[in-house]
Design an enzyme around this catalytic site. Structure first.
Site, mmCIF file in Angstrom:
data_model
loop_
_atom_site.group_PDB
_atom_site.id
_atom_site.type_symbol
_atom_site.label_atom_id
_atom_site.label_comp_id
_atom_site.label_asym_id
_atom_site.label_seq_id
_atom_site.Cartn_x
_atom_site.Cartn_y
_atom_site.Cartn_z
ATOM 1 N N ASP A 109 -36.659 77.725 54.539
ATOM 2 C CA ASP A 109 -37.843 77.830 55.389
ATOM 3 C C ASP A 109 -38.657 79.024 54.888
ATOM 4 O O ASP A 109 -38.122 80.125 54.769
ATOM 5 C CB ASP A 109 -37.377 78.076 56.834
ATOM 6 C CG ASP A 109 -38.228 77.369 57.851
ATOM 7 O OD1 ASP A 109 -39.450 77.446 57.732
ATOM 8 O OD2 ASP A 109 -37.662 76.749 58.765
ATOM 9 N N ASP A 210 -43.784 76.985 56.957
ATOM 10 C CA ASP A 210 -44.074 77.159 58.376
ATOM 11 C C ASP A 210 -45.592 77.244 58.590
ATOM 12 O O ASP A 210 -46.283 77.952 57.847
ATOM 13 C CB ASP A 210 -43.401 78.465 58.816
ATOM 14 C CG ASP A 210 -43.349 78.646 60.311
ATOM 15 O OD1 ASP A 210 -42.671 77.863 60.975
ATOM 16 O OD2 ASP A 210 -43.994 79.604 60.805
ATOM 17 N N GLU A 282 -45.320 72.174 57.505
ATOM 18 C CA GLU A 282 -45.602 71.978 58.930
ATOM 19 C C GLU A 282 -47.084 72.233 59.116
ATOM 20 O O GLU A 282 -47.559 73.347 58.892
ATOM 21 C CB GLU A 282 -44.791 72.967 59.772
ATOM 22 C CG GLU A 282 -45.070 72.807 61.251
ATOM 23 C CD GLU A 282 -44.661 74.024 62.090
ATOM 24 O OE1 GLU A 282 -44.345 73.831 63.260
ATOM 25 O OE2 GLU A 282 -44.698 75.163 61.581
ATOM 26 N N HIS A 344 -36.614 71.688 65.978
ATOM 27 C CA HIS A 344 -36.203 72.808 66.827
ATOM 28 C C HIS A 344 -37.328 73.294 67.741
ATOM 29 O O HIS A 344 -37.139 74.264 68.464
ATOM 30 C CB HIS A 344 -35.722 73.956 65.929
ATOM 31 C CG HIS A 344 -36.847 74.516 65.104
ATOM 32 N ND1 HIS A 344 -37.497 73.786 64.127
ATOM 33 C CD2 HIS A 344 -37.473 75.725 65.122
ATOM 34 C CE1 HIS A 344 -38.458 74.518 63.591
ATOM 35 N NE2 HIS A 344 -38.462 75.697 64.173
ATOM 36 N N ASP A 345 -38.497 72.661 67.674
ATOM 37 C CA ASP A 345 -39.639 73.091 68.492
ATOM 38 C C ASP A 345 -40.021 72.099 69.580
ATOM 39 O O ASP A 345 -40.874 72.417 70.412
ATOM 40 C CB ASP A 345 -40.887 73.272 67.603
ATOM 41 C CG ASP A 345 -40.794 74.474 66.687
ATOM 42 O OD1 ASP A 345 -40.142 75.451 67.062
ATOM 43 O OD2 ASP A 345 -41.382 74.416 65.590
HETATM 44 C C1 GLC Z 1 -43.308 77.160 63.551
HETATM 45 C C2 GLC Z 1 -41.811 77.187 63.798
HETATM 46 C C3 GLC Z 1 -41.572 77.744 65.161
HETATM 47 C C4 GLC Z 1 -42.112 79.172 65.201
HETATM 48 C C5 GLC Z 1 -43.582 79.200 64.799
HETATM 49 C C6 GLC Z 1 -44.027 80.596 64.493
HETATM 50 O O1 GLC Z 1 -43.965 76.302 64.399
HETATM 51 O O2 GLC Z 1 -41.278 75.901 63.638
HETATM 52 O O3 GLC Z 1 -40.218 77.727 65.520
HETATM 53 O O4 GLC Z 1 -41.963 79.699 66.487
HETATM 54 O O5 GLC Z 1 -43.817 78.457 63.629
HETATM 55 O O6 GLC Z 1 -43.451 81.036 63.292
#
Ligand code: GLC
Length: 545
Positions: A109, A210, A282, A344-345
């Site tokens: 990540d 991310d 993402e 995980h979100d």
């Molecule tokens: C992404 C991650 C999340 C995190 C956010 C800020 O969306 O998946 O878990 O809180 O970024 O880094």
């Protein structure tokens, strides 16, 4: 073989990628937190070369770098080492070697929209405007002691925080302990490229980026617009709607700035320095066109982009069909789709759609048979639901701040249930989040040939042995009923028809219809009927030779 077929496909197009939330996967030392040796001890479960493992091709690790854990690893204080809670660099090398020996590719990540405010760069940057690291971050004098604009943090409040030492505000799109990096600084970009090279030289095969569409912000710091929305999914039951008037920021000036594409093209150049490497991004949701634009001209920016539009509101064939068709239509030439239903979100798909085990199989059946790379979130292969948690047990800053609207992300992050011993075999200590009631576990589902796990393994094995499924083209066709999703997958060697009955009703297959003469090769049913599809049946069939 054509260029489209399995052997010539890069690994990240060909196989299932498993998303491992390391903190909750397997604890080896009894401190209640999952770690790298724990994960290494479970690699055979993920791939052992037989149909009794999951047969994954890639393994994406949630962040394992040193972090003060304000946002559980998404606030990194050192990009080039391992947090002691997860182990050592030697543990990482052992994981790497174990993965490699099994043919598993490792994805790290990469969280570089922001760093932790504990990162040495920020510690330096905040000391003086003249410090060489100052320009690694985004600053503003503000006006009359107020932030320069109305940008809000995704996690609540203003996105600007005052820094007393330099008498300025710094930007944080998330928590105030996550300071946004300045992607217009070319030295910073070089540092990030070097971090990528550092991990690639250690054997890493790819990166999950991310919030990759957040990197560059409007240079003039113009205000974002706001729109009023009046609906919100009901917590715990997202298919119901709560009516709450609220103002929502439209992130026009904070995400999707054109220069972000330049930054990603440069990163792609680094990825391509070694063959076989990849990046999956993402992209925080805007329009589908915007999201897909991060493939560049098809294959010049991100290799894969998560398709969060796949989280349909209602679990209906029509909703899935619409989004799949739209994705295939809008995908730039040369781009390869990436499908995801849980992470995980977000609330686990099993809880989002209230899935029974047969319904879960239909959902996993869909995920693993579409054209594109499927991402499986740990626990999804068991049909794991969210774990309801008492407020006092919450760890996620989002849940702590907003509970119960929303409840936060801890429910989808609870430890993996491995067996029916204490703490489901995850830890001998006190788990950092409670383990869900051990009604299901890897060991019980392994022993049950009808379980979601046994089905997932069987389908993954079948998928990896059929070029139509892991490399072929796809067309949606009319199925035997509106509740069925029906599509063909075609490689140079094979032509298959997939029919998924996304309903709890038996569906008749009319004689003479498209699917009626096809020979079932794989099904959720032990004895698939030629005249009908069972409720929630997943069937893969081929035309008679
Ligand atoms: C992404 C991650 C999340 C995190 C956010 C800020 O969306 O998946 O878990 O809180 O970024 O880094």
């Amino acid at each position: 073989m054509t260029a489209n077929d399995a052997q010539s496909q890069p690994w990240w197009k060909r196989g299932v990628i498993y998303h491992c939330y390391v903190r909750s996967f397997m604890d080896s030392n009894g401190d209640g937190v999952g770690d790298l040796p724990g994960l290494t001890s479970k690699l055979d479960v993920l791939r052992d070369g037989t149909p009794s493992s999951l047969g994954i091709e890639g393994l994406w690790l949630s962040p394992v770098y040193p972090s003060p854990n304000r946002d559980f690893g998404y606030d990194i204080s050192d990009y080039s080492s391992i947090d002691p809670v997860y182990g050592t660099m030697e543990d990482f090398d052992r994981l790497m070697a174990g993965a490699r020996a099994r043919g598993i590719h490792l994805i790290m990540d990469l969280v570089v929209n922001h760093s932790s405010t504990e990162h040495p760069w920020f510690r330096q940057a905040r000391t003086s405007r003249e410090n060489p690291f100052h320009d690694y971050y985004l600053w503003s004098d503000g006006t009359n002691g107020k932030p320069p604009n109305n940008w809000g943090s995704t996690f609540g409040g203003s996105a600007w925080e005052w820094n007393e030492q330099t008498h300025e505000f710094y930007l944080h799109s998330f928590l105030k302990e996550q300071a946004d990096l300045n992607w217009r600084n070319h030295r910073l970009r070089e540092e990030i490229h070097d971090i990528m090279r550092f991990w690639m030289n250690r054997g890493v095969d790819g990166f999950r980026l991310d919030v990759a569409n957040y990197y560059v912000k409007d240079a003039q710091l113009r205000d974002n617009a706001h729109e009023v929305v009046i609906t919100q999914p009901m917590p715990g039951n997202p298919s119901k709607t709560l009516y709450i008037p609220m103002s929502r920021e439209v992130y026009d000036h904070t995400v999707d700035q054109p220069e972000t594409h330049d930054a990603l093209r440069e990163m792609r150049g680094v990825i391509d320095e070694k063959p076989g490497h990849m990046m999956v991004g993402e992209i925080a949701q805007r329009t589908q066109g915007q999201v897909l634009s991060y493939y560049g001209d098809g294959d010049s920016e991100l290799n894969l982009v998560f398709n969060f539009f796949f989280f349909v509101r209602h679990f209906r064939a029509k909703d899935f069909r619409d989004i799949i068709q739209r994705t295939l239509d809008l995908l730039p030439e040369g781009a390869w789709p990436a499908w995801v239903l849980s992470n995980h979100d977000v609330v686990r798909a099993v809880s989002r759609y209230h899935c029974s085990p047969p319904m879960t199989k239909s959902m996993i059946g869909l995920l693993l048979t579409l054209k594109g790379t499927p991402f499986l979130y740990n626990g999804e292969e068991l049909g794991l639901a969210n774990t309801p948690l008492l407020r006092k047990l919450l760890q996620d800053p989002v849940g702590k701040r907003y509970w119960p609207l929303p409840v936060g992300r801890d429910g989808e992050r609870t430890p993996m249930p491995w067996d029916d011993t204490a703490n489901a075999g995850f830890t001998t200590g006190v788990p950092w989040l409670p383990v869900s009631a051990p009604a299901m576990s890897y060991s019980t589902e392994s022993a049950d040939p009808t379980s979601v796990l046994s089905f997932t393994r069987r389908l993954s094995w079948f998928r990896s042995h059929h070029s139509a499924l892991n490399a072929g083209d796809m067309s949606i066709v009319a199925g035997p009923s509106d509740t069925c999703l029906c599509f063909t997958r075609t490689s140079s060697a094979e032509h298959m028809t997939i029919t998924i009955n996304l309903s709890d009703q038996t569906v008749a297959i009319p004689r003479g219809s498209f699917t009626s003469d096809q020979i079932p090769l794989f099904s959720t049913e032990e004895q698939p009927s030629m005249d009908s599809l069972a409720p929630w049946e997943v069937r893969i069939a081929a035309a008679p030779a």
